[in-house]
Design a protein around this motif. Structure first.
Motif, PDB file in Angstrom:
ATOM      1  N   THR A  88       0.929  -1.261   0.003  1.00  0.00           N
ATOM      2  CA  THR A  88      -0.056  -0.061  -0.079  1.00  0.00           C
ATOM      3  C   THR A  88       0.950   1.283  -0.043  1.00  0.00           C
ATOM      4  O   THR A  88       0.785   2.155  -0.746  1.00  0.00           O
ATOM      5  N   ASN A  89       1.770   1.221   0.833  1.00  0.00           N
ATOM      6  CA  ASN A  89       2.744   2.620   0.864  1.00  0.00           C
ATOM      7  C   ASN A  89       3.381   2.722  -0.456  1.00  0.00           C
ATOM      8  O   ASN A  89       3.800   3.788  -0.960  1.00  0.00           O
ATOM      9  N   ASP A  90       3.802   1.556  -0.840  1.00  0.00           N
ATOM     10  CA  ASP A  90       4.617   1.580  -2.286  1.00  0.00           C
ATOM     11  C   ASP A  90       3.887   2.247  -3.357  1.00  0.00           C
ATOM     12  O   ASP A  90       4.225   3.072  -4.016  1.00  0.00           O
ATOM     13  N   LEU A  91       2.433   1.730  -3.473  1.00  0.00           N
ATOM     14  CA  LEU A  91       1.610   2.066  -4.293  1.00  0.00           C
ATOM     15  C   LEU A  91       1.196   3.710  -4.232  1.00  0.00           C
ATOM     16  O   LEU A  91       1.266   4.231  -5.120  1.00  0.00           O
ATOM     17  N   LYS A  92       1.101   4.146  -2.979  1.00  0.00           N
ATOM     18  CA  LYS A  92       0.736   5.371  -2.880  1.00  0.00           C
ATOM     19  C   LYS A  92       2.073   6.488  -3.243  1.00  0.00           C
ATOM     20  O   LYS A  92       1.629   7.555  -3.954  1.00  0.00           O
ATOM     21  N   ASN A  93       3.340   5.865  -2.867  1.00  0.00           N
ATOM     22  CA  ASN A  93       4.713   6.605  -3.286  1.00  0.00           C
ATOM     23  C   ASN A  93       4.675   6.606  -4.680  1.00  0.00           C
ATOM     24  O   ASN A  93       4.953   7.712  -5.435  1.00  0.00           O
ATOM     25  N   PHE A  94       4.199   5.634  -5.492  1.00  0.00           N
ATOM     26  CA  PHE A  94       4.518   5.617  -6.898  1.00  0.00           C
ATOM     27  C   PHE A  94       3.306   6.559  -7.492  1.00  0.00           C
ATOM     28  O   PHE A  94       3.520   7.026  -8.794  1.00  0.00           O
ATOM     29  N   SER A  95       2.223   6.747  -6.861  1.00  0.00           N
ATOM     30  CA  SER A  95       1.035   7.545  -7.595  1.00  0.00           C
ATOM     31  C   SER A  95       0.986   8.980  -7.014  1.00  0.00           C
ATOM     32  O   SER A  95      -0.165   9.686  -6.973  1.00  0.00           O
ATOM     33  N   LYS A  96       1.899   9.344  -6.344  1.00  0.00           N
ATOM     34  CA  LYS A  96       1.838  10.581  -5.745  1.00  0.00           C
ATOM     35  C   LYS A  96       1.654  11.950  -6.585  1.00  0.00           C
ATOM     36  O   LYS A  96       1.222  12.896  -6.209  1.00  0.00           O
ATOM     37  N   ASN A  97       1.951  11.689  -7.831  1.00  0.00           N
ATOM     38  CA  ASN A  97       1.446  12.753  -8.801  1.00  0.00           C
ATOM     39  C   ASN A  97       0.330  12.629  -9.630  1.00  0.00           C
ATOM     40  O   ASN A  97       0.212  13.282 -10.430  1.00  0.00           O
ATOM     41  N   ILE A  98      -0.440  11.536  -9.200  1.00  0.00           N
ATOM     42  CA  ILE A  98      -1.694  11.263  -9.826  1.00  0.00           C
ATOM     43  C   ILE A  98      -2.632  11.624  -9.202  1.00  0.00           C
ATOM     44  O   ILE A  98      -2.802  11.365  -7.794  1.00  0.00           O
ATOM     45  N   LYS A  99      -3.976  12.426  -9.713  1.00  0.00           N
ATOM     46  CA  LYS A  99      -4.871  12.972  -8.843  1.00  0.00           C
ATOM     47  C   LYS A  99      -5.803  11.736  -8.720  1.00  0.00           C
ATOM     48  O   LYS A  99      -5.969  10.922  -9.257  1.00  0.00           O
ATOM     49  N   ASN A 100      -6.537  11.874  -7.583  1.00  0.00           N
ATOM     50  CA  ASN A 100      -7.898  11.148  -7.308  1.00  0.00           C
ATOM     51  C   ASN A 100      -7.534   9.456  -6.942  1.00  0.00           C
ATOM     52  O   ASN A 100      -8.429   8.848  -7.234  1.00  0.00           O
ATOM     53  N   VAL A 101      -6.359   9.220  -6.708  1.00  0.00           N
ATOM     54  CA  VAL A 101      -5.939   7.881  -6.497  1.00  0.00           C
ATOM     55  C   VAL A 101      -6.250   7.463  -5.094  1.00  0.00           C
ATOM     56  O   VAL A 101      -5.880   8.164  -3.956  1.00  0.00           O
ATOM     57  N   ASN A 102      -7.157   6.287  -4.760  1.00  0.00           N
ATOM     58  CA  ASN A 102      -7.482   6.142  -3.398  1.00  0.00           C
ATOM     59  C   ASN A 102      -7.197   4.283  -3.255  1.00  0.00           C
ATOM     60  O   ASN A 102      -7.594   3.844  -4.117  1.00  0.00           O
ATOM     61  N   ILE A 103      -6.373   4.351  -2.433  1.00  0.00           N
ATOM     62  CA  ILE A 103      -5.649   2.985  -2.077  1.00  0.00           C
ATOM     63  C   ILE A 103      -5.954   2.675  -0.694  1.00  0.00           C
ATOM     64  O   ILE A 103      -5.837   3.348   0.191  1.00  0.00           O
ATOM     65  N   VAL A 104      -6.695   1.422  -0.587  1.00  0.00           N
ATOM     66  CA  VAL A 104      -6.978   1.119   1.038  1.00  0.00           C
ATOM     67  C   VAL A 104      -6.232  -0.171   1.378  1.00  0.00           C
ATOM     68  O   VAL A 104      -6.266  -1.110   0.374  1.00  0.00           O
ATOM     69  N   ALA A 105      -5.845  -0.399   2.570  1.00  0.00           N
ATOM     70  CA  ALA A 105      -5.113  -1.432   3.080  1.00  0.00           C
ATOM     71  C   ALA A 105      -6.086  -2.172   3.937  1.00  0.00           C
ATOM     72  O   ALA A 105      -6.568  -1.383   5.103  1.00  0.00           O
ATOM     73  N   VAL A 106      -6.473  -3.302   3.763  1.00  0.00           N
ATOM     74  CA  VAL A 106      -7.334  -4.006   4.551  1.00  0.00           C
ATOM     75  C   VAL A 106      -6.651  -5.142   5.243  1.00  0.00           C
ATOM     76  O   VAL A 106      -6.241  -6.202   4.539  1.00  0.00           O
ATOM     77  N   TYR A 107      -6.663  -5.373   6.538  1.00  0.00           N
ATOM     78  CA  TYR A 107      -5.836  -6.192   7.066  1.00  0.00           C
ATOM     79  C   TYR A 107      -6.346  -6.371   8.605  1.00  0.00           C
ATOM     80  O   TYR A 107      -6.710  -5.583   9.266  1.00  0.00           O
ATOM     81  N   GLY A 108      -6.012  -7.506   9.208  1.00  0.00           N
ATOM     82  CA  GLY A 108      -6.245  -7.780  10.773  1.00  0.00           C
ATOM     83  C   GLY A 108      -5.411  -7.124  11.594  1.00  0.00           C
ATOM     84  O   GLY A 108      -4.314  -6.664  11.010  1.00  0.00           O
ATOM     85  N   GLY A 109      -5.849  -6.943  12.678  1.00  0.00           N
ATOM     86  CA  GLY A 109      -5.068  -6.101  13.733  1.00  0.00           C
ATOM     87  C   GLY A 109      -5.292  -4.698  13.801  1.00  0.00           C
ATOM     88  O   GLY A 109      -4.497  -3.963  14.562  1.00  0.00           O
ATOM     89  N   ALA A 110      -6.044  -4.106  12.765  1.00  0.00           N
ATOM     90  CA  ALA A 110      -6.356  -2.847  12.971  1.00  0.00           C
ATOM     91  C   ALA A 110      -7.727  -2.533  12.732  1.00  0.00           C
ATOM     92  O   ALA A 110      -8.489  -3.823  12.683  1.00  0.00           O
ATOM     93  N   SER A 111      -8.439  -1.463  13.146  1.00  0.00           N
ATOM     94  CA  SER A 111      -9.576  -1.188  13.191  1.00  0.00           C
ATOM     95  C   SER A 111     -10.798  -1.398  12.051  1.00  0.00           C
ATOM     96  O   SER A 111     -10.208  -0.766  10.838  1.00  0.00           O
ATOM     97  N   ILE A 112     -11.502  -2.351  11.987  1.00  0.00           N
ATOM     98  CA  ILE A 112     -12.292  -2.676  10.645  1.00  0.00           C
ATOM     99  C   ILE A 112     -13.342  -1.637  10.673  1.00  0.00           C
ATOM    100  O   ILE A 112     -13.332  -1.331   9.391  1.00  0.00           O
ATOM    101  N   SER A 113     -13.332  -0.742  11.505  1.00  0.00           N
ATOM    102  CA  SER A 113     -14.384   0.305  11.105  1.00  0.00           C
ATOM    103  C   SER A 113     -13.828   1.295  10.517  1.00  0.00           C
ATOM    104  O   SER A 113     -14.477   2.183   9.446  1.00  0.00           O
ATOM    105  N   ASP A 114     -12.554   1.529  10.626  1.00  0.00           N
ATOM    106  CA  ASP A 114     -11.637   2.578   9.929  1.00  0.00           C
ATOM    107  C   ASP A 114     -11.610   2.279   8.501  1.00  0.00           C
ATOM    108  O   ASP A 114     -11.842   3.103   7.638  1.00  0.00           O
ATOM    109  N   GLN A 115     -11.390   0.854   8.362  1.00  0.00           N
ATOM    110  CA  GLN A 115     -11.236   0.403   7.151  1.00  0.00           C
ATOM    111  C   GLN A 115     -12.706   0.485   6.118  1.00  0.00           C
ATOM    112  O   GLN A 115     -12.306   0.827   4.946  1.00  0.00           O
ATOM    113  N   LEU A 116     -13.563   0.187   6.919  1.00  0.00           N
ATOM    114  CA  LEU A 116     -14.859   0.307   6.297  1.00  0.00           C
ATOM    115  C   LEU A 116     -14.995   1.824   5.807  1.00  0.00           C
ATOM    116  O   LEU A 116     -15.777   1.829   4.606  1.00  0.00           O
TER     117      LEU A 116
END
Length: 593
Positions: A88-116
């Motif tokens: 996720t971090n790599d994709l965000k870095n690769f796309s920093k010059n592109i508008k409207n890019v939304n990338i979400v990381a979905v994984y256990g051990g973190a708040s599912i409500s935040d991910q939703l």
């Protein structure tokens, strides 16, 4: 012009990766990107860990997706939360010059409500671990009906961890006409089957030879007695003063015990395993990336997705259960074209496994000798001298103290100052390694001589073998069994030899001097309302006293920095491979992050 432009990557992405220091594509990137940019084929890419697979699929994804549309167009599945966050971090870095890019990381051990909430706001690329993705699909919180691309990263490890059913369920929610890109370090039969199931005439690309290791890694092994493994391990570390390594253990228990022993012995070490919370894991990884940790002690599962530069050594404190995992372990070093060393500390019975690994990776191991005490002291001394010679001096801050320092040393010559300064560190190692024993296994043990008291099928005559009517079906691991025997038999863990855990029963060895005590103290013991029966093994396993060998895997006190671990009751004991390498290894491979 940046060579990535020649592969078909547009300038705003090339500028972003140039800022990250990407100058030339790696072989997997150079060969995969043009194929993936065509968007016309399913794809199977085989390449070792650390060869740049994330950019190989990430850059084409950013080229092919329509970021004016705000719905899931690409799904990336990977085995661990660490790898999920890294991608996720790599994709965000690769796309920093592109508008409207939304990338979400979905994984256990973190708040599912935040991910939703992030998903609800709109997303084009979802990077997920299978377990948490199943949870979100079960809540009907995401619609994959328009997904165009699915990436299965580290596919071999996802299958090793038992995610086959989850992958099936997730992919069943995606369209038939999508393109599937599969990346893997190895190509076992299970990965071949998944490719056949989900792909149609995929383009296959292999960088290097299937299942082989990185050519820039030197593979070494040391043969030691099992009971001296921890002492040998510490000596190898001391012989490499600049080591920045990852140490692999087979189980969570062993990982924690080794890390605790190293910390007590003054080493900068910490553990990484599946029982850590996400917050604890992030804290350990932050310290390791900042190099405030010199040694990271980890299980195979926990270490997946670790992308840390300049790891000098990988140490296999325990060889992996699955030979293919050796490739993943050793791939933590020699990343991005650098060199590294993969070390295995084994006993004589594991030589056959070394030969098997050699055949899989296509490279010979070098048999190395545990250094003696003098060699370690010499190496540490010159490492210190080298460090002093190259230290950066803060002239502005140190200047005010120079007169006092010179006054303190005014009665000493230059040679005396140097000798005394060097001796500060040198004397410590001289004292520690004074009369240090040879830790290399004798030649007859290395050949597996049957007279060796640790050889297969033999047991020392000063041990008695017992049968107990409890086993793995009663939810016992070897560590649990060790604690149960010690607590109820009222004996020290040091008196226990090998524990051979079976399904509904167990064989264990006890020093002859404690045999009567075991029989007496187990007369009225019960477990969950069931009477516990402890008897002399006799002919139950076809061999009486010949049924097994006593194995200890280290933790022996070795001078003032000696380790030692804790037994089931919390008391200090020597680590034993029969107990700490318990049956929870396979369970950990299935743990979902």
């Amino acid at each position: 012009m940046n060579p990535f432009s020649n592969l078909g990557i547009r300038h705003d992405i090339v500028n972003a990766i140039s800022d990250l220091g990407f100058e030339n594509p790696t072989p997997i990137q150079e060969q995969a990107i043009p194929v993936l940019l065509s968007g016309s084929n399913d794809f199977v890419g085989l390449a070792q860990t650390g060869t740049g697979k994330t950019a190989a699929f990430g850059l084409p994804l950013l080229e092919l997706l329509d970021f004016e549309e705000n719905y899931p167009q690409a799904l990336v599945l990977c085995p661990t939360r660490e790898l999920c966050l890294q991608i996720t971090n790599d994709l965000k870095n690769f796309s920093k010059n592109i508008k409207n890019v939304n990338i979400v990381a979905v994984y256990g051990g973190a708040s599912i409500s935040d991910q939703l909430r992030q998903i609800k706001r709109g997303v084009q690329i979802v990077v997920a671990t299978p377990g948490r993705m199943i949870d979100i699909i079960g809540r009907k919180a995401i619609d994959f009906s328009k997904v165009q691309y699915v990436v299965l990263d580290e596919a071999d490890e996802m299958l090793n961890m038992g995610f086959q059913e989850d992958i099936d369920q997730i992919l069943s929610t995606t369209p038939e006409e999508k393109k599937t890109w599969l990346f893997s370090a190895t190509m076992p039969a299970e990965v071949r089957r998944i490719a056949k199931k989900y792909m149609e005439n995929p383009f296959e690309l292999t960088v290097g030879t299937k299942n082989t290791g990185n050519a820039n890694i030197d593979h070494e092994y040391y043969v030691v007695r099992a009971r001296e493994k921890y002492a040998a391990f510490k000596r190898i570390v001391d012989f490499n003063p600049e080591i920045f390594g990852i140490v692999f253990c087979r189980t969570k228990i062993e990982t924690q015990e080794i890390a605790e022993a190293l910390i007590k012995d003054g080493y900068n070490a910490d553990s990484l395993h599946g029982d850590l919370s996400q917050q604890q894991r992030d804290k350990v990884m932050k310290r390791y990336r900042e190099r405030s940790l010199q040694l990271l002690i980890a299980t195979d599962v926990a270490a997946r997705g670790i992308d840390v530069n300049d790891v000098t050594h990988v140490i296999n404190y325990s060889l992996p259960d699955e030979i293919e995992n050796y490739t993943h372990r050793s791939g933590r070093t020699a990343r991005a074209g650098k060199t590294g060393v993969s070390i295995s500390i084994i006993n004589s019975k594991e030589l056959g496994k070394i030969r098997q690994i050699e055949r899989v990776i296509g490279k010979k191991f070098v048999k190395a000798e545990i250094p003696n005490g003098f060699d370690v002291c010499e190496k540490q001394l010159f490492a210190l001298i080298h460090k002093v010679h190259n230290v950066d001096v803060n002239e502005e801050q140190i200047e005010q103290y120079i007169p006092r320092i010179m006054d303190e040393f005014k009665d000493l010559s230059k040679e005396e100052v140097i000798k005394r300064f060097a001796s500060l560190e040198f004397n410590r190692f001289l004292e520690y390694y004074k009369d240090a024993p040879d830790l290399n296994a004798p030649a007859h043990e290395e050949r597996g001589d049957r007279s060796d008291k640790f050889a297969r099928g033999g047991m020392r005559s000063d041990y008695t073998r017992f049968f107990i009517n409890l086993g793995s079906v009663d939810d016992f691991t070897r560590g649990d069994m060790l604690g149960f025997i010690c607590n109820n038999g009222k004996i020290s863990g040091k008196a226990i030899g090998k524990i051979d855990l079976k399904g509904v029963y167990t064989f264990f060895e006890v020093e002859n001097s404690s045999a009567d005590q075991i029989q007496q103290n187990f007369k009225d013991v019960d477990f969950n309302g069931r009477s516990v029966r402890v008897e002399l093994a006799g002919d139950r396993d076809g061999g009486g006293r010949s049924g097994g060998s006593r194995e200890r895997s280290g933790g022996r006190r070795d001078g003032n920095r000696g380790g030692g671990f804790r037994d089931f009751s919390g008391k200090r004991r020597e680590e034993r491979s029969g107990s700490s390498r318990s049956g929870n290894g396979s369970g950990e491979r299935r743990k979902r992050w």
